[in-house]
Motif scaffolding. Structure first.
Motif, PDB file in Angstrom:
ATOM      1  N   PHE A  59       0.842  -1.190   0.000  1.00  0.00           N
ATOM      2  CA  PHE A  59       0.000   0.000   0.000  1.00  0.00           C
ATOM      3  C   PHE A  59       0.880   1.243   0.000  1.00  0.00           C
ATOM      4  O   PHE A  59       1.847   1.335   0.758  1.00  0.00           O
ATOM      5  N   TYR A  61       1.467   5.389   0.480  1.00  0.00           N
ATOM      6  CA  TYR A  61       1.025   6.501   1.322  1.00  0.00           C
ATOM      7  C   TYR A  61       1.733   7.776   0.887  1.00  0.00           C
ATOM      8  O   TYR A  61       2.876   7.735   0.398  1.00  0.00           O
ATOM      9  N   LEU A  67      -3.413   7.148   3.013  1.00  0.00           N
ATOM     10  CA  LEU A  67      -3.410   6.042   2.059  1.00  0.00           C
ATOM     11  C   LEU A  67      -3.747   6.550   0.663  1.00  0.00           C
ATOM     12  O   LEU A  67      -4.727   7.284   0.465  1.00  0.00           O
ATOM     13  N   GLN A  69      -3.259   4.158  -2.426  1.00  0.00           N
ATOM     14  CA  GLN A  69      -3.855   3.002  -3.089  1.00  0.00           C
ATOM     15  C   GLN A  69      -2.993   1.772  -2.842  1.00  0.00           C
ATOM     16  O   GLN A  69      -1.856   1.862  -2.369  1.00  0.00           O
ATOM     17  N   GLU A  70      -3.551   0.617  -3.191  1.00  0.00           N
ATOM     18  CA  GLU A  70      -2.755  -0.609  -3.203  1.00  0.00           C
ATOM     19  C   GLU A  70      -1.886  -0.612  -4.453  1.00  0.00           C
ATOM     20  O   GLU A  70      -2.296  -0.145  -5.525  1.00  0.00           O
ATOM     21  N   SER A 381     -17.473  -6.668   7.505  1.00  0.00           N
ATOM     22  CA  SER A 381     -17.212  -5.858   6.312  1.00  0.00           C
ATOM     23  C   SER A 381     -16.652  -6.739   5.204  1.00  0.00           C
ATOM     24  O   SER A 381     -16.105  -7.811   5.443  1.00  0.00           O
ATOM     25  N   LYS A 383     -14.676  -5.075   2.902  1.00  0.00           N
ATOM     26  CA  LYS A 383     -13.649  -4.195   2.363  1.00  0.00           C
ATOM     27  C   LYS A 383     -12.278  -4.549   2.918  1.00  0.00           C
ATOM     28  O   LYS A 383     -12.102  -4.707   4.115  1.00  0.00           O
ATOM     29  N   THR A 385      -8.691  -3.433   3.924  1.00  0.00           N
ATOM     30  CA  THR A 385      -7.970  -2.228   4.321  1.00  0.00           C
ATOM     31  C   THR A 385      -6.641  -2.623   4.963  1.00  0.00           C
ATOM     32  O   THR A 385      -6.509  -3.733   5.488  1.00  0.00           O
ATOM     33  N   GLU A 387      -5.416  -1.552   7.791  1.00  0.00           N
ATOM     34  CA  GLU A 387      -5.649  -1.775   9.216  1.00  0.00           C
ATOM     35  C   GLU A 387      -6.378  -3.099   9.454  1.00  0.00           C
ATOM     36  O   GLU A 387      -6.087  -3.820  10.408  1.00  0.00           O
TER      37      GLU A 387
END
Length: 512
Positions: A59, A61, A67, A69-70, A381, A383, A385, A387
């Motif tokens: 990822f 930053y 953030l 994107q991946e 979820s 999604k 992420t 985290e």
């Protein structure tokens, strides 16, 4: 795309798990709370346990830590490097808390300590759909494969650990009185650093990603269950104590309080002590938090507490049952005996307390100082992420008792340093350091640490009692297969998995 300042690998600590299937595998949890079984179950077509892969992603930053994107093979050329090792046999004997000061070595008579370390060295892969094998490590001259790495179509990394092969090249029998320090023996769990070199296609610049770590641990036989104290909880406390992380002033009932109750209530499906307690029966409703009925639904409610806020007396009664972490760890805490798990100070009869943060959250809840955001059990979820990746694997791991534990031990909490919350610093940390404190072979401890008296060990990883599918009564999980450490070495891969089926959690996929 915004200007990239940093690229980080997530999860910061990935969790892979061994299995005896040579090819079958599934990807471990990547979303907190998601324990969906793999397609076809936890065994391959021949009935062998699939390995659990740890998948790592990159990822990007910006300079403010936001953030972007991946990063996949679409955006960059990526070279991944992993260095797995098993150095248990060359480390100190596990002696409980005494091992902090006593320097007794495992295999003390072996002068060439390098022959005790399974260190195949680093492996690197570049680009999508590549692979490399950790097949050159040896223990006392005998080859011990530690697994392999692969990249998927997007260039993400998959780390797969060993195959559950434990043994003695010299043919020594396992000592049935020794749960942690069997000289002359090895297993094939491992750990080590994960790094990546990223060359961005848009401008040709090269970035060394912030590194991660992988732990290739033993199977988790009750995947839907989480320990009351998880490794995520422990490392959250480390982040608060040592890295300046500030927890919210008020705990969320849905995110911080309810999960503790749910974890405790679900233990009834993997422990007869919890399902049919012989004591504490007069301690309702706090008793229900740890001792629900196996006849009840999978998501039992806590009388007087759910839905919140509940009555002040019910909250106070439950909180009064929790051991105060401020009590010296070797001392008993009277009626405040929750959670009912052994402590790091075994064989002391004291129980392990919650982390300070868990305890303080419950204290605030008891006092009515919490966010009442309850609208029913939270949904998982979908999604991905950074985290969430960091949390999902660590939540499946044991956070206590560290005696020595399942995936890792108290050095993760007390000794190692972190570059940021949940990210081990690679400085002064070598491949194999995380798992070197663990039992050798792991099956000895797995056999030994079953229910003892009124305290449990790790029933969410290693069930004590289960309900076989299409049965109504609980039976011992190891029945007919394991009655000794030697039989655990032989039959670990035949034991069943606990999965959710309707409103129940039942044992499935048991061989024989």
């Amino acid at each position: 795309m915004a200007k990239i300042a940093t690229i980080k690998i997530h999860p910061s600590i990935g969790i892979a798990r061994i299995g005896n299937s040579p090819a079958g595998f599934f990807i471990g949890p990547e979303i907190p709370g998601d324990h969906t079984p793999p397609d076809g179950g936890y065994r391959d077509a021949q009935g062998r346990i699939k390995r659990q892969a740890a998948r790592f992603r990159l990822f990007a930053y910006d300079a403010k830590g936001t953030l972007i994107q991946e990063i996949t093979s679409k955006e960059a050329d990526i070279t991944w490097t992993v260095d797995l090792a098993n150095t248990k046999a060359a480390w100190l004997k596990f002696q409980g808390r005494k091992s902090v000061t006593r320097k007794d070595l495992r295999n003390a008579s072996v002068t060439d300590r390098g022959t005790l370390m399974i260190t195949p060295g680093p492996r690197s892969v570049t680009g999508p759909n590549q692979s490399a094998i950790f097949d050159t490590g040896k223990f006392l001259g005998a080859a011990v494969p530690l697994g392999d790495i692969n990249t998927d179509r997007q260039g993400r990394l998959l780390v797969l650990g060993g195959f559950g092969r434990s043994g003695s090249p010299e043919g020594l029998e396992i000592d049935e009185n020794e749960f942690a320090n069997n000289d002359g023996w090895h297993d094939d769990v491992s750990d080590g650093p994960v790094t990546a070199t990223v060359t961005l296609k848009r401008d040709g610049s090269t970035v060394e990603a912030v590194g991660a770590w992988v732990i290739c641990a033993v199977p988790k036989y009750a995947p839907p269950m989480y320990n009351v104290i998880t490794l995520y909880d422990v490392l959250m406390q480390v982040a608060v104590d040592k890295l300046g992380l500030k927890p919210p002033a008020k705990p969320s009932f849905t995110k911080d309080i309810y999960p503790l109750f749910k974890r405790a209530m679900l233990m009834r499906w993997v422990s007869a002590m919890v399902a049919h307690p012989s004591s504490h029966a007069d301690q309702q409703p706090m008793h229900m938090a740890h001792h629900g009925s196996v006849k009840g639904p999978a998501h039992a409610t806590l009388p007087g507490v759910i839905p919140p806020p509940g009555s002040p007396s019910a909250r106070a009664a439950i909180f009064a049952k929790m051991r105060d972490p401020a009590i010296p760890r070797q001392k008993l805490s009277g009626e405040a005996d929750m959670p009912m798990i052994h402590s790091d100070y075994y064989p002391s009869e004291s129980n392990q307390p919650l982390t300070d943060l868990q305890y303080e959250n419950l204290k605030k809840w008891k006092n009515g100082n919490f966010i009442n955001d309850w609208s029913g059990p939270p949904t998982v979820s979908r999604k991905i992420t950074p985290e969430g990746l960091d949390r999902a694997g660590l939540e499946t791991c044991v956070g206590g008792a560290f005696y020595p534990g399942i995936e890792a031990s108290w050095m993760m909490r007390d000794t190692f340093t972190y570059s940021e919350p949940f990210r081990l610093s690679h400085e002064n940390l070598a491949p194999g350091d995380v798992t070197k404190q663990m039992a050798v072979p792991w099956q000895a401890d797995f056999s030994d640490c079953k229910q003892e008296g009124e305290l449990a060990w790790w029933p969410a990883q290693r069930p004590d009692d289960v309900i076989p599918d299409d049965h109504v009564k609980q039976v011992p999980w190891t029945r007919g297969l394991v009655s000794s450490m030697a039989e655990m070495v032989q039959n670990w891969h035949r034991l069943g998995f606990v999965v959710k089926k309707g409103s129940r959690y039942v044992e499935t996929e048991r061989e024989g």
